[in-house]
Design a protein around this motif. Structure first.
Motif, short mmCIF file in Angstrom:
data_model
loop_
_atom_site.label_atom_id
_atom_site.label_comp_id
_atom_site.label_asym_id
_atom_site.label_seq_id
_atom_site.Cartn_x
_atom_site.Cartn_y
_atom_site.Cartn_z
N THR A 95 0.83 -1.21 0.00
CA THR A 95 0.00 0.00 0.00
C THR A 95 0.86 1.25 0.00
OG1 THR A 95 -1.73 -1.19 1.22
CG2 THR A 95 -1.85 1.22 1.22
N LEU A 96 1.95 1.23 0.75
CA LEU A 96 2.85 2.39 0.78
C LEU A 96 3.50 2.61 -0.58
CD1 LEU A 96 4.49 1.91 4.28
CD2 LEU A 96 3.35 3.99 3.51
N GLU A 97 3.83 1.53 -1.26
CA GLU A 97 4.47 1.66 -2.58
C GLU A 97 3.54 2.32 -3.59
OE1 GLU A 97 7.86 0.66 -2.94
OE2 GLU A 97 7.42 0.68 -0.81
N CYS A 98 2.23 2.18 -3.38
CA CYS A 98 1.25 2.76 -4.30
C CYS A 98 0.66 4.08 -3.79
CB CYS A 98 0.11 1.77 -4.55
SG CYS A 98 0.63 0.20 -5.25
N GLU A 99 1.06 4.50 -2.60
CA GLU A 99 0.48 5.69 -1.97
C GLU A 99 0.80 6.95 -2.78
OE1 GLU A 99 -1.74 7.60 -0.28
OE2 GLU A 99 -1.41 6.17 1.36
N ARG A 100 -0.25 7.72 -3.08
CA ARG A 100 -0.06 8.97 -3.81
C ARG A 100 -0.12 10.18 -2.87
NH1 ARG A 100 0.37 8.51 -9.01
NH2 ARG A 100 0.06 10.75 -9.26
N TRP A 101 -0.27 9.92 -1.58
CA TRP A 101 -0.19 10.95 -0.56
C TRP A 101 -1.24 12.04 -0.74
CZ3 TRP A 101 2.44 9.20 3.36
CH2 TRP A 101 3.38 8.20 3.11
N ALA A 102 -2.44 11.59 -1.08
CA ALA A 102 -3.60 12.48 -1.14
C ALA A 102 -4.47 12.22 0.09
CB ALA A 102 -4.41 12.23 -2.41
N GLN A 103 -5.22 13.21 0.50
CA GLN A 103 -6.08 13.05 1.69
C GLN A 103 -7.14 11.98 1.43
OE1 GLN A 103 -7.66 16.66 3.34
NE2 GLN A 103 -9.24 15.59 4.49
N ALA A 104 -7.32 11.09 2.39
CA ALA A 104 -8.28 10.00 2.27
C ALA A 104 -9.52 10.29 3.11
CB ALA A 104 -7.64 8.69 2.73
N GLU A 105 -10.66 9.87 2.58
CA GLU A 105 -11.88 9.93 3.38
C GLU A 105 -11.84 8.83 4.44
OE1 GLU A 105 -15.13 9.59 0.57
OE2 GLU A 105 -15.45 11.76 0.67
N VAL A 106 -12.40 9.12 5.59
CA VAL A 106 -12.35 8.18 6.70
C VAL A 106 -13.70 7.46 6.82
CG1 VAL A 106 -11.95 7.89 9.18
CG2 VAL A 106 -10.69 9.65 7.90
N HIS A 107 -13.70 6.21 6.42
CA HIS A 107 -14.93 5.41 6.55
C HIS A 107 -15.20 5.17 8.04
CE1 HIS A 107 -17.54 1.85 6.41
NE2 HIS A 107 -17.88 2.27 5.20
N PRO A 108 -16.47 5.11 8.44
CA PRO A 108 -16.80 4.87 9.85
C PRO A 108 -16.09 3.65 10.45
CG PRO A 108 -18.77 5.47 8.64
CD PRO A 108 -17.69 5.33 7.62
N ARG A 109 -15.76 2.70 9.61
CA ARG A 109 -15.05 1.50 10.09
C ARG A 109 -13.73 1.86 10.76
NH1 ARG A 109 -13.92 -3.79 9.08
NH2 ARG A 109 -11.74 -4.34 8.76
N PHE A 110 -12.97 2.78 10.14
CA PHE A 110 -11.68 3.16 10.71
C PHE A 110 -11.86 3.95 12.00
CE2 PHE A 110 -10.79 2.81 6.09
CZ PHE A 110 -9.88 1.76 6.15
N GLN A 111 -12.88 4.80 12.03
CA GLN A 111 -13.14 5.55 13.25
C GLN A 111 -13.55 4.60 14.38
OE1 GLN A 111 -12.80 9.14 13.77
NE2 GLN A 111 -12.73 8.11 15.75
#
Length: 404
Positions: A95-111
């Protein structure tokens, strides 16, 4: 005497039956080890608990501990953790290798994961792991712009949210299998280290430019990285608390491994902030553009700043606009206090080396300084600190002729 002998014989035979049952159960588990260690967490936990229940029932019957069976169960729990860690680490790296370093939306699952990690960190109840799983499974709602930990919002990137999910998984393992908490500690540290070291290489080391084709490492990328690190920093004390509950007191010294990685994260975050400051300070130099402005070679309307100063102020305002929605108020104040301190020192040094005895030059300098100070004060209306005091004093002196 005959009854006593019969009782002893029955006890002996019962013990033999129990030993045989426990031994065969352990062999069955050993045969299925490859299946068990690759099972979903819920399935493995169900199998593990059923086996523990069997061991406890056998122990009640024979009055002796099923050492071999419990040893097999502990070994399988470690093997499950190892297999899970290998998959976790590979997923995070990919995932880090493909990361474009844009802001991500936070799905309720992560919260929900973050909330459960925090809320159960002081509970010694076995239900903590179940609560974490239940909160995640029932999470619903619209995505949010930030994930909140201890009341602080963090705008972050996708790989950091994945790390939160993985940390939640580790917490469940610690809670479900407390006997292997000492085995899980270095794995948690390893996962945290992967994110910290690789994100450093990709952003501050600019590796993402070549890897995913970014045009440059922007100030927004730096700001998002700082908050991704901040998110992990906020969660680490709670991860530590989970481990401290499960580890024997004599092993609490091992938690210093987490303390060290926490220190590394803070150092990394400070370097990101320092980079944001240097981006602005690198724009202040004794360039041809500044010299042209000071010499009068560039025509400027009366009372207006030189093109050089107008551009410098515009850059500082643009950076402020980018950082404001991402950094905390305290971080904004710290970053801009360093930027303004750098402006103060570098510009005074440059202006002091010019021929400001020329009235046109001195007027240009004082106009530029006034524009800079006024504009920067507008960015920090609540600040009680004097903005660029050295520059203000320099402008006052050359205006009054005190430095001529």
């Amino acid at each position: 005497a005959e009854d006593e002998a019969l009782a002893k014989s029955a006890t002996r035979h019962l013990g033999d039956v129990c030993d045989t049952a426990a031994e065969r159960f352990a062999k069955l588990l050993a045969v299925r080890v490859d299946v068990h260690v690759r099972a979903a967490l819920g399935d493995f936990v169900a199998t593990h608990r059923a086996a523990l229940g069997f061991a406890a029932a056998v122990e009640r019957l024979c009055g002796e501990q099923c050492t071999a069976l419990r040893g097999t169960l502990a070994a399988q729990a470690r093997a499950f953790a190892d297999n899970s860690h290998d998959a976790t680490k590979q997923k995070l790296q990919s995932t880090l290798e493909c990361e474009r370093w844009a802001q991500a939306e936070v799905h309720p699952r992560f919260q929900a994961i973050a909330d459960a990690i925090v809320e159960t960190s002081t509970s010694a109840d076995d239900a903590a792991a179940l609560k974490l799983g239940d909160r995640v499974d029932s999470a619903a709602g619209k995505p949010a712009p930030a994930i909140v930990v201890d009341g602080a919002p963090f705008r972050t990137v996708g790989s950091a949210l994945l790390l939160v999910e993985l940390l939640g998984h580790y917490v469940q393992l610690v809670r479900y299998f407390p006997a292997i908490a000492i085995h899980l500690l270095p794995q948690i540290v390893d996962a945290l280290s992967v994110f910290n070291s690789r994100s450093f290489q990709l952003v501050l080391g600019a590796g993402a430019i070549q890897l995913v084709g970014l045009a440059r490492i922007s100030s927004k990328i730096l700001a998002l990285l700082s908050q991704s690190l901040g998110l992990c920093i906020a969660l680490m004390p709670h991860i530590r608390a989970h481990l401290a509950i499960q580890l024997p007191t004599k092993h609490h010294g091992l938690l210093s491994q987490l303390d060290r990685i926490l220190h590394d994260y803070r150092e990394h975050q400070n370097k990101v902030f320092a980079k944001l400051v240097s981006i602005m300070l690198d724009r202040v130099d004794n360039s041809e553009g500044m010299q042209a402005a000071l010499s009068g070679a560039v025509a400027v309307m009366p009372g207006q700043p030189s093109p050089y100063m107008a551009e410098l102020v515009k850059d500082a305002q643009n950076l402020h606009r980018v950082l404001l929605p991402i950094l905390t108020r305290e971080q904004m104040e710290d970053v801009y206090s360093q930027i303004l301190s750098g402006f103060d020192t570098k510009l005074v040094s440059i202006y002091s080396s010019t021929n400001y005895s020329d009235q046109r030059v001195s007027h240009r300098i004082t106009t530029d300084i006034a524009h800079l100070i006024t504009s920067m004060m507008q960015l920090q209306p609540d600040s009680t600190q004097l903005c660029c005091p050295q520059l203000a004093k320099f402008a006052q002196n050359i205006s009054s002729g005190g430095m001529s």
